[in-house]
Design an enzyme around this catalytic site. Sequence first.
Site, short mmCIF file in Angstrom:
data_model
loop_
_atom_site.label_atom_id
_atom_site.label_comp_id
_atom_site.label_asym_id
_atom_site.label_seq_id
_atom_site.Cartn_x
_atom_site.Cartn_y
_atom_site.Cartn_z
N HIS A 2 29.14 24.42 -15.80
CA HIS A 2 30.58 24.63 -16.00
C HIS A 2 30.83 26.12 -15.84
O HIS A 2 30.42 26.92 -16.65
CB HIS A 2 30.99 24.19 -17.42
N HIS A 4 33.50 29.33 -14.06
CA HIS A 4 34.71 29.80 -13.37
C HIS A 4 34.30 30.89 -12.39
O HIS A 4 33.85 31.96 -12.81
CB HIS A 4 35.72 30.34 -14.39
N ARG A 6 36.51 31.92 -9.90
CA ARG A 6 37.72 32.55 -9.36
C ARG A 6 37.70 32.48 -7.82
O ARG A 6 37.01 31.64 -7.25
CB ARG A 6 37.89 34.00 -9.85
N ASN A 30 40.46 25.59 -11.71
CA ASN A 30 41.72 26.16 -12.22
C ASN A 30 42.05 27.49 -11.54
O ASN A 30 42.17 28.52 -12.16
CB ASN A 30 41.70 26.31 -13.75
N LYS A 90 38.47 17.46 -13.19
CA LYS A 90 38.69 18.18 -14.45
C LYS A 90 40.06 17.85 -15.03
O LYS A 90 41.08 17.99 -14.37
CB LYS A 90 38.57 19.69 -14.20
N HIS A 127 38.69 19.27 -20.76
CA HIS A 127 38.99 20.38 -21.67
C HIS A 127 39.55 19.73 -22.93
O HIS A 127 40.68 19.27 -22.95
CB HIS A 127 40.02 21.36 -21.06
N HIS A 165 32.40 22.48 -23.05
CA HIS A 165 32.36 23.60 -24.01
C HIS A 165 32.77 23.17 -25.43
O HIS A 165 33.75 23.65 -25.97
CB HIS A 165 33.19 24.80 -23.54
N LEU A 210 38.86 29.93 -25.00
CA LEU A 210 39.35 28.61 -25.41
C LEU A 210 38.35 27.54 -24.99
O LEU A 210 37.84 27.61 -23.87
CB LEU A 210 40.72 28.33 -24.77
N ASP A 238 30.67 28.28 -19.04
CA ASP A 238 32.11 28.53 -19.09
C ASP A 238 32.40 30.02 -18.92
O ASP A 238 33.42 30.52 -19.42
CB ASP A 238 32.73 28.00 -20.38
N HIS A 242 38.00 37.75 -16.68
CA HIS A 242 39.38 38.26 -16.61
C HIS A 242 39.25 39.77 -16.63
O HIS A 242 38.40 40.31 -17.35
CB HIS A 242 40.20 37.83 -17.83
O1 DOR Z 1 38.23 30.72 -22.31
C1 DOR Z 1 38.54 30.03 -21.34
N1 DOR Z 1 38.72 30.57 -20.12
N2 DOR Z 1 38.71 28.72 -21.51
C2 DOR Z 1 39.20 27.94 -20.54
O2 DOR Z 1 39.38 26.78 -20.79
C3 DOR Z 1 39.56 28.50 -19.23
C4 DOR Z 1 38.87 29.75 -18.96
C5 DOR Z 1 39.47 30.53 -17.81
O3 DOR Z 1 39.64 29.96 -16.74
O4 DOR Z 1 39.77 31.72 -17.99
ZN ZN Z 2 36.03 26.50 -18.45
#
Ligand code: DOR
Ligand code: ZN
Length: 335
Positions: A2, A4, A6, A30, A90, A127, A165, A210, A238, A242
């Site tokens: 799992h 991300h 980007r 996402n 998802k 989620h 998660h 999250l 996860d 950012h």
């Molecule tokens: O902390 C998180 N960041 N939880 C999520 O569900 C999404 C993820 C994100 O894409 O930044």
């Molecule tokens: Zn995630």
Amino acid sequence: MHLHLRDGEQMRAVLSDTARRFARAIVMPNLNPPVITTELALAYNGRISRALAANTKMQFKPLMTLYLTDSTETSEIMKAKASGVIHGVKFYPARSTTYSYAGVTDIAKCFAVLEAMEQQSMPLLVHGEVNDTEVDVFDKEKIFIDRVLIPITQRFPDLRVIFEHITTKEAVEFVKGASENIGATITAHHLLFNRNVMFQGGIHPHYYCLPVLKREVHHLALIEAAISGNPKFFLGTDSAPHSKNTKESDCGCAGIYTSHAAIELYAEIFEQAGALGKLEEFASFFGADFYRLPRNNDSITLIKERWDVPMELEFAGKALVPLRAGESMSWKILD
Ligand code: DOR
Ligand code: ZN
């Protein structure tokens, strides 16, 4: 299982951190706009593959996912399955997290799609938080189990579901007691911390993710699940990058970046729990088995050697603050 990644320059900045440690990852959809069709997933896969090819040393297979919406059609599931590239769909409850604005408003709207997924053996990645703003933020996962997850698993008993998660002892108990079609991922950060870390001496936005970190009893339940040898629980970082400015803001983004040290962090957790011998199955076997993928044959070697995590990493012209920034790690990958 799992992750991300980007897109664009951000993806190119973080990709090698994961590719150095893992041979594959389930890539979250996402993006903005979200990856709602097979065509978009294939295009995203192509962009990741081209970024990998630019660095010939990286052997890494992105396992793509689709983003479920109220209007996803069953034909899309057939296309996704036929592609051979898409490994799950998802489910983000609408407005529950980063770029979930196009997520599902009411899962009942997706029942035909879930039925198709059940028939096609396409896993549902969840989620697990309700988006009800009346619900206390620390209870959103627990309430989700009762209101959404139990009804789904009862209605679609053959649907494979990955409860992503997980953060609570209620989630651990639910997964343990559910059928073999229900698995769960556990992040390194939820195994390392309880919610106190966000508030010690001030507010620490780099620990905000999250589902949010919970109290100690839940933290302990997650560690117990991870080291239990139960194949329902497996690694999913996860890791969610950012930029520093969007985390340190009046409305900071949710997400913790761990890809720069992911397997090393898990090694530390398992070592501290006296369960290093259980790390390989949690990290490499159980997730692959759940996704019905062949286990990898290659290996990495971790050695007990200290190294320092930089204060910041480069992130498409911005700064990215990794977990443990300015502190040290005790395990290292032998190159
Ligand atoms: O902390 C998180 N960041 N939880 C999520 O569900 C999404 C993820 C994100 O894409 O930044
Ligand atoms: Zn995630």
